[in-house]
Design a protein around this motif. Sequence first.
Motif, PDB file in Angstrom:
ATOM      1  N   CYS A 163       3.329 -10.447   1.512  1.00 13.54           N
ATOM      2  CA  CYS A 163       2.968  -9.034   1.651  1.00 13.54           C
ATOM      3  C   CYS A 163       1.787  -8.973   2.610  1.00 13.54           C
ATOM      4  O   CYS A 163       1.010  -9.925   2.704  1.00 13.54           O
ATOM      5  CB  CYS A 163       2.543  -8.417   0.315  1.00 13.54           C
TER       6      CYS A 163
ATOM      7  N   CYS B 169      -1.167  -4.481  -3.365  1.00  9.38           N
ATOM      8  CA  CYS B 169      -1.269  -3.272  -4.176  1.00  9.38           C
ATOM      9  C   CYS B 169      -1.977  -3.694  -5.466  1.00  9.38           C
ATOM     10  O   CYS B 169      -1.595  -4.706  -6.075  1.00  9.38           O
ATOM     11  CB  CYS B 169       0.109  -2.715  -4.503  1.00  9.38           C
TER      12      CYS B 169
ATOM     13  N   TYR C  82      -2.041  -2.855  -8.524  1.00  9.15           N
ATOM     14  CA  TYR C  82      -1.348  -2.934  -9.815  1.00  9.15           C
ATOM     15  C   TYR C  82      -0.379  -4.119  -9.866  1.00  9.15           C
ATOM     16  O   TYR C  82       0.149  -4.458 -10.915  1.00  9.15           O
ATOM     17  CB  TYR C  82      -0.517  -1.648 -10.033  1.00  9.15           C
ATOM     18  N   CYS C  83      -0.124  -4.757  -8.715  1.00  5.06           N
ATOM     19  CA  CYS C  83       1.048  -5.624  -8.592  1.00  5.06           C
ATOM     20  C   CYS C  83       1.014  -6.830  -9.535  1.00  5.06           C
ATOM     21  O   CYS C  83       0.022  -7.536  -9.637  1.00  5.06           O
ATOM     22  CB  CYS C  83       1.198  -6.111  -7.156  1.00  5.06           C
TER      23      CYS C  83
ATOM     24  N   VAL D 198       3.097 -12.956  -5.283  1.00  3.27           N
ATOM     25  CA  VAL D 198       2.844 -12.518  -3.913  1.00  3.27           C
ATOM     26  C   VAL D 198       1.953 -13.506  -3.169  1.00  3.27           C
ATOM     27  O   VAL D 198       1.028 -14.077  -3.746  1.00  3.27           O
ATOM     28  CB  VAL D 198       2.132 -11.134  -3.965  1.00  3.27           C
TER      29      VAL D 198
ATOM     30  N   GLY E  46       7.077 -10.024  -3.761  1.00  6.87           N
ATOM     31  CA  GLY E  46       6.787  -9.926  -2.337  1.00  6.87           C
ATOM     32  C   GLY E  46       7.645  -8.880  -1.607  1.00  6.87           C
ATOM     33  O   GLY E  46       8.210  -7.999  -2.214  1.00  6.87           O
ATOM     34  N   THR E  47       7.697  -9.066  -0.333  1.00  5.26           N
ATOM     35  CA  THR E  47       8.355  -8.092   0.521  1.00  5.26           C
ATOM     36  C   THR E  47       9.315  -8.796   1.486  1.00  5.26           C
ATOM     37  O   THR E  47       8.902  -9.232   2.568  1.00  5.26           O
ATOM     38  CB  THR E  47       7.289  -7.277   1.303  1.00  5.26           C
TER      39      THR E  47
ATOM     40  N   ASP F 181       9.991  -2.487   0.949  1.00  7.20           N
ATOM     41  CA  ASP F 181       8.779  -1.687   1.016  1.00  7.20           C
ATOM     42  C   ASP F 181       8.961  -0.741   2.199  1.00  7.20           C
ATOM     43  O   ASP F 181       9.025  -1.199   3.351  1.00  7.20           O
ATOM     44  CB  ASP F 181       7.578  -2.635   1.239  1.00  7.20           C
TER      45      ASP F 181
ATOM     46  N   ARG G  75       7.167   0.876   3.915  1.00  7.87           N
ATOM     47  CA  ARG G  75       6.159   0.761   4.977  1.00  7.87           C
ATOM     48  C   ARG G  75       6.510  -0.330   5.995  1.00  7.87           C
ATOM     49  O   ARG G  75       5.824  -0.467   6.996  1.00  7.87           O
ATOM     50  CB  ARG G  75       4.787   0.464   4.343  1.00  7.87           C
TER      51      ARG G  75
END
Length: 453
Positions: A56, A60, A62-63, A67, A108-109, A142, A144
């Motif tokens: 990532c 974030c 809260y995650c 990650v 993750g992303t 994500d 974004r």
Amino acid sequence: MFVDPNTLAEFNQPAPRYTSYPTAPEWGPLLPLTYAEKLEAHTDEPLSLYFHIPFCKTMCLYCACSVVLNRKPENESRYVDYLMREIDLVAAHLGSSRRAVQIHFGGGTPTKLSIPLFEKLFTKIASTFEIDFSKEVAIEIDPRTVLEESGAKLHMLKRLGFNRVSFGVQDTDPKVQEAIKRRQSVEMTRECYSLARDLGFNGVNIDLIYGLPHQTQESFRKTVSDILQLRPDRIAMFSYAKVPWLKKHQKAIREETLPTTETKFQIYAEARKAFIEGGYIAIGMDHFALEEDEIVTCLRDKTLGRNFQGYTAKLSKDMLGFGVTAIGSIQDTYVQNIKGLTDYYSAIDRGELPIHLGKVSTPDDLLRKWVIHTLMCTFELDKELFHSTFGTSFDTYFAPLAEKLEALESRGLIHQTSSRIVASELGELFIRLVAMPFDAYIRPEIDQFSRSV
Ligand SMILES: C[S@@+](CC[C@H](N)C(=O)[O-])C[C@H]1O[C@@H](n2cnc3c(N)ncnc32)[C@H](O)[C@@H]1O
Ligand code: SF4
């Protein structure tokens, strides 16, 4: 639904989410050899495959996912090379039986990978496994990360054959987003969603979280309305899993900004009602789906599955996990890959399957897993079905639990008859508590799970 504050306080206890049984804290060291033997014993049954891409760009707050913060493309390219080597290692043990009916990219992303890198990885997967593209090829996205160059990454996913996309949104309120360090405008979410629709993805999911800082019933009403306007096929509305002893960055969320237990519950209850009134069918405790979605058919014909990604259509018995921290389950065994990148790479350099934890289930584990899983997915237990499945009487096997089950009944969470245990409407919301008495490993003295509200 009204639940008085005392009852709520009593129900708000640490409880596993039962994405596995035995739960992960009960797993121990597992030898690569054990995993190799399980892979070699695999028959021609179709497989589910999970690929973990941990990267990532920012964290974030809260995650609770696994990650790795990263801004250097070379780290990602190195990771993909090792992931491809892991695929070869696993495939060598599998032999020629490699049909895949369910593919899931999580993180993750995953969409942080560049287009050439993603294509390289996917080509490797598609040349190693015989993917059934008419089934499920899914990815967590994500928003974004996919709008650059007119949405080129979404176009790529469609081209590669992905048919399910899941967008992380969590909350559309800028004040909440600021507090969780995840800035994502509603316009961006809408743009992403519309592009996915235009491209013809027929399974679109949106993830939300309730219990985040500064959320109120009123603010979340707006989030729910924003999402209802989009009308995704599925909505996952997770309870904020607060596990700061595992995820230190969660400590940066100030306690006093979090909704109280009562507000958190009301946010959930109101949103649940709004989704149901908006035409969604509630699936388990935290998923909602439109009538046409295959997961609703699974709910109705009792073939709903529950794995590490939550509720899914159960398309296969075995799931193989690839990548750092990835979890799989094969036959009677859970397997988890090594957690640190360096150790993961070293194991692969040694030519070893990069696993370190797991659990070979005992006959008692398998029986309790069936009970817990059945409760989590169907909200009821048929004692006759238990008898015909395991050749033993439910009432005799679970006689020591009689008192605990009576306590659940007197608290209004279940109804019992001679042939069934059925969760009440309240019990459906607290199904983790209904399942817990059947968990032989529960140690209330150790606070290792997030709370049930
Ligand atoms: C891997 S992320 C999804 C993909 C992408 N990384 C993103 O955030 O958009 C998976 C989902 O897990 C959920 N999640 C992460 N941490 C959580 C927590 N502490 N409690 C509840 N849900 C959480 C979020 O809803 C998130 O969308
Ligand atoms: S929620 Fe998604 S984007 Fe945010 S840190 Fe976790 S995995 Fe990364």
